[in-house]
Design a protein around this motif. Structure first.
Motif, PDB file in Angstrom:
ATOM      1  N   LYS A  62       1.022  -1.075   0.058  1.00 32.90           N
ATOM      2  CA  LYS A  62       0.181  -0.061  -0.072  1.00 32.90           C
ATOM      3  C   LYS A  62       0.921   1.310  -0.071  1.00 32.90           C
ATOM      4  O   LYS A  62       0.417   2.320  -0.879  1.00 32.90           O
ATOM      5  N   ALA A  93      -5.739  -0.656  -2.421  1.00 30.19           N
ATOM      6  CA  ALA A  93      -5.139  -0.055  -1.753  1.00 30.19           C
ATOM      7  C   ALA A  93      -4.146   0.819  -2.540  1.00 30.19           C
ATOM      8  O   ALA A  93      -3.819   2.181  -2.122  1.00 30.19           O
ATOM      9  N   THR A 137      -3.565   5.056  -2.638  1.00 30.65           N
ATOM     10  CA  THR A 137      -2.393   5.830  -2.229  1.00 30.65           C
ATOM     11  C   THR A 137      -1.575   6.612  -3.561  1.00 30.65           C
ATOM     12  O   THR A 137      -0.935   7.378  -3.351  1.00 30.65           O
TER      13      THR A 137
END
Length: 227
Positions: A174, A202, A206
């Protein structure tokens, strides 16, 4: 292929079963498809692999998952004949189609039935979607970064590459997405079948980018063919 029950041989370069991969793709496959899993390393322990593998200049490094969840790290040269043996076995045992669960670059394997190899499919799709723009590539290990630049460059794709293993630490994967943010990339691609749908989500969070996931891309193609 005509309608009716179909047998799909799923071959991992690690050990079978790949519960991590099948959890994502099994729900995507038609109900009439029976999946039989084969692992190139099924007859080896991790310790035997580590003792047997030698690395020479120019070797392609690969990463996969052992049955107990541990990560195995080895060369393509070591695993090639083991993969071919599993393809042969799967076809002898009645497979209608064979899918290789690895995005590595391999020599041509011998096969008689439909054979899906993710790497050329993934590169062709990514190249066409990128439309000449740079894309982000996430590979499992630091020693795969340089070879990723080489392999994607051969396919005519401009890339930015970083590493984080899907087999060691979800949070590290992540966090790796942050390396791709604000770099004017078209999208990201996870260059290993080990990355999961949860990791894709994820990474999208990010990095702020769409993420192309090889395992679900392969499953969608197989769904089209196994009718």
């Amino acid at each position: 292929m005509a309608s009716g029950k179909k047998v799909l041989a799923a071959i991992t370069i690690g050990q079978a079963p790949r519960v991590d991969i099948m959890g994502d793709i099994a729900p995507m496959l038609p109900a009439h498809v029976e999946v039989r899993e084969y692992g190139a390393l099924d007859d080896y322990t991790l310790e035997q692999i580590e003792a047997a593998v030698t690395v020479e200049p120019g070797d392609e490094m690969l990463v996969s998952r052992m049955r107990d969840g541990r990560q195995a790290h080895f060369t393509q040269r070591f695993v090639n004949p083991l993969v071919q043996a599993k393809i042969d076995q799967a076809e002898r045992e009645g497979a209608d189609a064979v899918a290789l669960f690895c995005t590595g670059v391999f020599p041509e394997f011998h096969h008689e039935k439909l054979f899906l190899e993710p790497q050329p499919l993934l590169h062709a799709v990514a190249r066409n979607l990128a439309g000449g723009k740079r894309i982000g590539i996430l590979v499992p290990m630091p020693d795969q970064v340089e070879q990723a630049y080489e392999f994607w460059g051969r396919s005519g794709v401009d890339v930015f590459v970083a590493s984080a293993s899907p087999y060691l630490d979800f949070e590290a994967v992540k966090e790796a997405g942050k390396q791709f943010a604000d770099k004017d990339l078209a999208f990201m691609c996870t260059d290993c079948m080990g990355y999961s749908a949860a990791m894709k989500e994820a990474l999208e969070e990010t990095s702020g980018l769409p993420v192309l996931l090889p395992r679900t891309l392969a499953a969608r193609i197989l769904t089209e063919l196994l009718v």
